[in-house]
Design an enzyme around this catalytic site. Sequence first.
Site, short mmCIF file in Angstrom:
data_model
loop_
_atom_site.label_atom_id
_atom_site.label_comp_id
_atom_site.label_asym_id
_atom_site.label_seq_id
_atom_site.Cartn_x
_atom_site.Cartn_y
_atom_site.Cartn_z
N ASP A 152 0.78 -1.25 0.00
CA ASP A 152 0.00 0.00 0.00
C ASP A 152 0.81 1.30 0.00
OD1 ASP A 152 -2.04 -1.85 0.24
OD2 ASP A 152 -2.58 -1.30 2.27
N LYS A 168 -6.20 -5.56 -3.31
CA LYS A 168 -6.87 -5.99 -2.09
C LYS A 168 -7.90 -4.96 -1.64
CE LYS A 168 -3.63 -4.32 1.47
NZ LYS A 168 -4.48 -3.50 2.33
N CYS A 200 -2.29 -2.55 7.90
CA CYS A 200 -2.05 -3.52 6.82
C CYS A 200 -0.73 -4.26 6.95
CB CYS A 200 -2.16 -2.82 5.47
SG CYS A 200 -3.82 -2.11 5.22
#
Length: 181
Positions: free
Chosen positions: A9, A85, A118
């Site tokens: 991310d 995701k 995450c």
Amino acid sequence: MSKALVIIDIQNDYFEGGACELVGAQEASLKAKELLEYFREKKMPVLHVQHTSLYEGATFFLPDTYGMKIHENLNPREDETIIEKNFPNSFLDTSLEYELQIREIKELVICGMMSHMCVDATTRAASDMGYGCTVVHDACTTRDLEFLGEIVPAKSVHNSFMAALEGTYAKMVSCSEIVSD
């Protein structure tokens, strides 16, 4: 043992002016870039994880926005896999496990954003699934949080989560420890 870099991310919304700015995003991304260049040079697998927020009321990583794009410091090459995701855990409802299995990967070097969400969720899941995990702590970052009306500074959040992962779930290293091999 086969090893891969998993970059989680590192997307535009986490940088200055983004919808969810993190503390030290630029610095962490530059460490991640060093790791990326090292893995490319060694011809080791790289997997980029990109979050898209699909739930109602989401304020960042909205589909088809500039903010959800992977930051320019980590632009994937055509031969590098991008895992899409929608949840903090990069394995949940994604192709990540499949991609690791077909490459016979047993060890993950993990970096990215956010340390408390995450990175944490993915590292714990990977460890539970039997992968050896190394988290590159200076190639990760997060943001200030609030608990019981008190602001918890990003550095404290980050350090707490790295400390909680260390040992049981992952080995903690700095970027320089990886790239100096």
